[in-house]
Design an enzyme around this catalytic site. Structure first.
Site, PDB file in Angstrom:
ATOM      1  N   ASP A  12       4.606  -0.765   8.994  1.00 31.28           N
ATOM      2  CA  ASP A  12       5.868  -1.119   9.665  1.00 31.28           C
ATOM      3  C   ASP A  12       7.026  -0.268   9.156  1.00 31.28           C
ATOM      4  OD1 ASP A  12       4.766  -3.039  11.273  1.00 31.28           O
ATOM      5  OD2 ASP A  12       5.282  -4.718   9.965  1.00 31.28           O
ATOM      6  N   ASP A  66       5.501  -3.874   4.175  1.00 27.74           N
ATOM      7  CA  ASP A  66       4.402  -3.412   5.027  1.00 27.74           C
ATOM      8  C   ASP A  66       4.535  -1.902   5.249  1.00 27.74           C
ATOM      9  OD1 ASP A  66       2.480  -4.815   7.519  1.00 27.74           O
ATOM     10  OD2 ASP A  66       2.957  -2.679   7.516  1.00 27.74           O
ATOM     11  N   ARG A 100      -5.817  -5.811   8.891  1.00 31.17           N
ATOM     12  CA  ARG A 100      -6.204  -7.039   8.190  1.00 31.17           C
ATOM     13  C   ARG A 100      -5.952  -8.233   9.095  1.00 31.17           C
ATOM     14  NH1 ARG A 100      -3.695  -7.723   2.354  1.00 31.17           N
ATOM     15  NH2 ARG A 100      -1.794  -7.913   3.562  1.00 31.17           N
ATOM     16  N   THR A 158      -7.433 -14.442   7.321  1.00 34.74           N
ATOM     17  CA  THR A 158      -8.504 -14.312   6.314  1.00 34.74           C
ATOM     18  C   THR A 158      -8.247 -13.150   5.353  1.00 34.74           C
ATOM     19  OG1 THR A 158      -9.717 -12.769   7.705  1.00 34.74           O
ATOM     20  CG2 THR A 158     -10.192 -15.110   8.016  1.00 34.74           C
TER      21      THR A 158
HETATM   22  C1  PRP Z   1      -2.478  -2.183   5.307  1.00 34.25           C
HETATM   23  C2  PRP Z   1      -2.741  -0.944   4.485  1.00 34.25           C
HETATM   24  C3  PRP Z   1      -4.195  -1.061   4.162  1.00 34.25           C
HETATM   25  C4  PRP Z   1      -4.391  -2.551   4.070  1.00 34.25           C
HETATM   26  C5  PRP Z   1      -4.499  -2.915   2.620  1.00 34.25           C
HETATM   27  O1  PRP Z   1      -2.902  -2.031   6.605  1.00 34.25           O
HETATM   28  O2  PRP Z   1      -2.406   0.239   5.151  1.00 34.25           O
HETATM   29  O3  PRP Z   1      -5.031  -0.496   5.162  1.00 34.25           O
HETATM   30  O4  PRP Z   1      -3.234  -3.165   4.629  1.00 34.25           O
HETATM   31  O5  PRP Z   1      -4.792  -4.252   2.470  1.00 34.25           O
HETATM   32  P1  PRP Z   1      -6.145  -4.775   1.810  1.00 34.25           P
HETATM   33  O6  PRP Z   1      -6.342  -4.012   0.557  1.00 34.25           O
HETATM   34  O7  PRP Z   1      -5.864  -6.234   1.566  1.00 34.25           O
HETATM   35  O8  PRP Z   1      -7.260  -4.591   2.810  1.00 34.25           O
HETATM   36  P2  PRP Z   1      -2.584  -3.145   7.722  1.00 34.25           P
HETATM   37  O9  PRP Z   1      -3.722  -4.112   7.861  1.00 34.25           O
HETATM   38  O10 PRP Z   1      -1.241  -3.743   7.443  1.00 34.25           O
HETATM   39  O11 PRP Z   1      -2.584  -2.313   9.047  1.00 34.25           O
HETATM   40  P3  PRP Z   1      -1.540  -1.205   9.555  1.00 34.25           P
HETATM   41  O12 PRP Z   1      -1.665  -0.008   8.658  1.00 34.25           O
HETATM   42  O13 PRP Z   1      -2.021  -0.955  10.933  1.00 34.25           O
HETATM   43  O14 PRP Z   1      -0.160  -1.800   9.521  1.00 34.25           O
HETATM   44  N1  URA Z   2      -0.449  -3.850   3.340  1.00 35.23           N
HETATM   45  C1  URA Z   2       0.835  -3.426   3.214  1.00 35.23           C
HETATM   46  O1  URA Z   2       1.310  -2.629   4.025  1.00 35.23           O
HETATM   47  N2  URA Z   2       1.568  -3.911   2.207  1.00 35.23           N
HETATM   48  C2  URA Z   2       1.082  -4.790   1.299  1.00 35.23           C
HETATM   49  O2  URA Z   2       1.815  -5.191   0.387  1.00 35.23           O
HETATM   50  C3  URA Z   2      -0.251  -5.206   1.444  1.00 35.23           C
HETATM   51  C4  URA Z   2      -0.998  -4.717   2.478  1.00 35.23           C
END
Ligand code: PRP
Ligand code: URA
Length: 216
Positions: free
Chosen positions: A210, A207, A111, A115
């Protein structure tokens, strides 16, 4: 806060299983270290996948027990697992334990922090669909942007039957996903209260990427 909240959407399945709720509570706990967090993600994924695959069609398969022939069952359709990088990686092994013959197709999205829109950075799908059922694996359904984008990619690929299996959903994400993808059942362990101003699910778990990979 401890019980699943209600959102009357037929596509949405929130597990009410006590084991799921107990494991999810430990997953949310900010003192849970990455090793245990990863184990809990896998255990919850197993339980949710058990529920999410309850209606997969079967064919007859005959085997011989040591005593007699037996007409049993095998999965009729080829199953594709689509983990969304990074956080979805933690759900794959659990899914493969249940469905060892499933194919795994990775999609990478993150994400944009400003935005909150998903940015695709990796896509390992072949040119056309090789499976009949796709299970999208991603623990967090926040704004719904990542899930919607993933499912758009799968539909363009030719996927006909798609299910989303996550761990925690926000009402905003469920509404967005349902309005964009009315034919995709959503299976989660919990429906939380809301998103905060940074697009994080509250109370959520922080997260998910993380916390699994110790990068917070
Ligand atoms: C997280 C999660 C989803 C997304 C959800 O990924 O694993 O893919 O956020 O958010 P949304 O519904 O608002 O799109 P992130 O972008 O944090 O990436 P990562 O898994 O690489 O940490
Ligand atoms: N992605 C995450 O990992 N946690 C949240 O709460 C939202 C998006």
């Amino acid at each position: 806060m401890g019980t699943p909240r209600q959102l009357s959407i037929e596509q949405l399945h929130v597990s009410s299983h006590p084991l799921v709720r107990e494991k999810l509570t430990r997953l949310r706990d900010e003192t849970t270290p990455p090793k245990i967090f990863r184990e809990l993600v896998a255990e919850i994924a197993t339980l949710l996948l058990y529920e999410a695959t309850a209606d997969l069609p079967t064919d007859e398969r005959e085997v011989k027990t040591p005593l007699a022939p037996y007409k049993g069952a095998r999965l009729k359709d080829k199953v594709g697992l689509i983990p969304v990088l990074r956080a979805g990686i933690g759900m794959v092994e659990a899914a493969l334990e249940l469905m060892p013959e499933a194919q795994v197709w990775h999609i990478g999205l993150f994400r944009d922090e400003r935005t909150l829109r998903p940015i695709e950075y990796y896509n390992k799908l072949p040119s056309s669909a090789t499976v009949q059922v796709c299970l999208v694996l991603d623990p967090m359904l926040a704004t719904g942007g990542s899930a919607t984008a993933t499912i758009d990619v799968l539909k363009k690929w030719g996927a006909k039957r798609i299910k989303y299996v996550g761990i925690i959903a926000a009402p905003e994400g469920v509404r967005a996903l349902v309005s964009a993808q009315h034919d995709v059942p959503i299976h989660v362990a919990a429906l939380d209260e809301r998103l905060n101003e940074k697009g994080y699910i509250v109370p959520g778990l922080g997260d998910a990427g993380d916390r699994q990979f110790g990068t917070g």
